[in-house]
Design a protein around this motif. Structure first.
Motif, mmCIF file in Angstrom:
data_model
loop_
_atom_site.group_PDB
_atom_site.id
_atom_site.type_symbol
_atom_site.label_atom_id
_atom_site.label_comp_id
_atom_site.label_asym_id
_atom_site.label_seq_id
_atom_site.Cartn_x
_atom_site.Cartn_y
_atom_site.Cartn_z
ATOM 1 N N HIS A 1 0.864 -1.184 0.000
ATOM 2 C CA HIS A 1 0.000 0.000 0.000
ATOM 3 C C HIS A 1 0.899 1.232 0.000
ATOM 4 N N ALA A 2 0.887 1.973 -1.105
ATOM 5 C CA ALA A 2 1.728 3.167 -1.241
ATOM 6 C C ALA A 2 0.894 4.418 -1.017
ATOM 7 N N HIS A 3 1.478 5.377 -0.323
ATOM 8 C CA HIS A 3 0.775 6.604 0.039
ATOM 9 C C HIS A 3 1.471 7.797 -0.626
ATOM 10 N N GLY A 4 0.778 8.399 -1.589
ATOM 11 C CA GLY A 4 1.347 9.530 -2.298
ATOM 12 C C GLY A 4 1.899 9.125 -3.655
ATOM 13 N N LEU A 5 2.063 10.115 -4.518
ATOM 14 C CA LEU A 5 2.428 9.862 -5.908
ATOM 15 C C LEU A 5 3.805 9.223 -6.042
ATOM 16 N N HIS A 6 4.822 9.812 -5.452
ATOM 17 C CA HIS A 6 6.179 9.314 -5.651
ATOM 18 C C HIS A 6 6.371 7.955 -4.992
ATOM 19 N N ALA A 7 5.752 7.754 -3.833
ATOM 20 C CA ALA A 7 5.816 6.436 -3.201
ATOM 21 C C ALA A 7 5.156 5.392 -4.092
ATOM 22 N N ALA A 8 4.066 5.768 -4.753
ATOM 23 C CA ALA A 8 3.368 4.833 -5.629
ATOM 24 C C ALA A 8 4.219 4.456 -6.833
ATOM 25 N N VAL A 9 4.898 5.432 -7.423
ATOM 26 C CA VAL A 9 5.756 5.140 -8.580
ATOM 27 C C VAL A 9 6.886 4.203 -8.167
ATOM 28 N N ARG A 10 7.530 4.485 -7.036
ATOM 29 C CA ARG A 10 8.629 3.626 -6.570
ATOM 30 C C ARG A 10 8.125 2.210 -6.281
ATOM 31 N N ALA A 11 6.972 2.116 -5.642
ATOM 32 C CA ALA A 11 6.427 0.803 -5.318
ATOM 33 C C ALA A 11 6.077 0.034 -6.591
ATOM 34 N N GLY A 12 5.516 0.732 -7.576
ATOM 35 C CA GLY A 12 5.181 0.077 -8.829
ATOM 36 C C GLY A 12 6.408 -0.505 -9.507
ATOM 37 N N ILE A 13 7.519 0.244 -9.486
ATOM 38 C CA ILE A 13 8.766 -0.259 -10.078
ATOM 39 C C ILE A 13 9.288 -1.455 -9.284
ATOM 40 N N ALA B 1 1.648 5.718 -11.776
ATOM 41 C CA ALA B 1 1.117 5.313 -10.475
ATOM 42 C C ALA B 1 -0.284 4.728 -10.608
ATOM 43 N N ALA B 2 -1.130 5.393 -11.380
ATOM 44 C CA ALA B 2 -2.519 4.952 -11.514
ATOM 45 C C ALA B 2 -2.601 3.589 -12.188
ATOM 46 N N ARG B 3 -1.788 3.379 -13.210
ATOM 47 C CA ARG B 3 -1.873 2.137 -13.978
ATOM 48 C C ARG B 3 -1.188 0.969 -13.279
ATOM 49 N N ALA B 4 -0.271 1.261 -12.366
ATOM 50 C CA ALA B 4 0.396 0.186 -11.623
ATOM 51 C C ALA B 4 -0.483 -0.363 -10.508
ATOM 52 N N ALA B 5 -1.468 0.408 -10.097
ATOM 53 C CA ALA B 5 -2.264 0.045 -8.913
ATOM 54 C C ALA B 5 -3.435 -0.860 -9.270
#
Length: 357
Positions: free
Chosen positions: A81-93, A127-131
């Motif tokens: 569970h990533a919180h925020g845009l940059h955290a989401a991008v890093r988590a997706g990678i 971020a949106a497409r990785a989630a």
């Protein structure tokens, strides 16, 4: 069934850190195993180790070393569970190729123009497409996630835990420490659009007595503020970090928000809960949050911000009505239990059941 294992990834901002601290404690209390990945220092600042979580320091970067550290921390997780845009991008990678479900919460909206704006939109799409699911804390954020290609975007109840107020609003201790005896005390947070806030100070410093503005902010956000305050001799003090918001607001006459940023919703939540009149720029879902319980002005309009503060200082009756409206508005917000129950329902949808051995 085996114990659900989650990893919470965040960038370390005040608002999202406070929410993750609350969420982590609630999940642990319900038998979920929680690991929090955040920049060094974030855990101790928001009490995450005390909540029964495992804390892993991961830099707020997207270089291979930082992504590898995050990938290692996420190994074996049922849900990330990533919180925020940059955290989401890093988590997706970090999760690429693993098949681990990624939940992303967008707490606030980032803003940029030109080249940076195009980069921002690209990051939002990633971020949106990785989630598997994007949770937005306002309808504006939900709609934005859908426009960026989210497969599933939902409005999420997002409680912000109340800050700890250690002093009495009546004893004057905080005001004395700040030098605000005999003058109005205003409280704000360091945000990206701080020029509008300091321009507004120039408008109200002609009052007698001149209000004192206390700005809460993490060190990396206050450098430019400090330089301009000193250069112009403005009646502004930098007053601690996010953990001090409760005490400062309890002693304040008015809370002020001039722009966008992670700490804005946190300050707005606290101000209304404590019955402190709020003057704020109409951004980041604040109209949806505060309803009629605040004075809202156009974003970036320093003159309107200053005039609204001056009017409130001259009108004790209006301040009292806003205080009462703020408490009433806050009483209808989601509770921490609401937030945790909603997140768990999303996890239950996504997690693959694992039979107990």
């Amino acid at each position: 069934m085996s114990q659900l294992r989650t990893v919470q990834v965040l960038g370390g901002g005040a608002g999202s850190s406070a929410r993750v601290s609350s969420l982590a404690a609630g999940l642990v209390a319900r038998g979920v195993q929680v690991t929090v990945c955040a920049p060094a220092g974030s855990g101790h600042a928001h009490g995450l180790p005390a909540a029964g979580t495992r804390f892993v320091a991961v830099p707020r970067r997207s270089d291979p070393a930082a992504v590898a550290a995050l990938r290692t921390a996420c190994a074996g997780a049922d849900i990330v569970h990533a919180h925020g845009l940059h955290a989401a991008v890093r988590a997706g990678i970090a999760l690429s190729g693993r098949g681990t479900p990624l939940v992303v919460t967008w707490h606030t909206r980032a803003h940029a123009e030109g080249t940076r704006g195009r980069l921002l939109r690209m990051l939002e799409r990633k971020a949106a497409r990785a989630a598997a699911v994007v949770l937005g804390t306002s309808w504006e954020l939900v709609d934005r996630a859908r426009r960026r290609g989210a497969r599933d975007a939902r409005l999420a109840p997002a409680a912000v835990p109340a800050s700890r107020v250690t002093g009495s609003p009546d004893d004057g201790k905080v005001r004395a420490e700040l030098g605000a005896f005999g003058r109005p005390l205003l409280v704000s947070v360091a945000q990206r659009d701080h020029d509008a806030l300091l321009d507004a100070v120039r408008g109200w410093r002609a009052l007698d007595p001149a209000p004192l503005l206390a700005v809460v902010g993490e060190a990396h956000r206050t450098g430019a503020l400090s330089r301009r305050i000193a250069a112009e001799g403005l009646p502004v003090v930098l007053a601690g970090g996010p953990e001090d918001i409760g005490d400062l607001l309890a002693a304040a006459d008015i809370a002020v928000l001039s722009g966008r940023g992670d700490g804005g919703p946190l300050l707005a939540h606290e101000a209304l809960r404590l019955g402190i009149p709020l003057v704020a720029a109409r951004t980041d879902g604040l109209p949806e949050l505060v309803g009629d319980a605040a004075e809202l002005v156009p974003p970036g309009d320093a003159e309107a911000l200053s005039e609204a503060v001056v009017r409130l200082l001259a009108d004790p009756g209006r301040r009292q009505r806003l205080a009462e409206a703020g408490r009433a508005q806050a009483a209808g917000w989601p509770t921490e239990d609401d937030t945790i129950a909603h997140v768990l329902s999303v996890y239950d949808e996504l997690a693959t059941p694992v039979a107990a051995g």
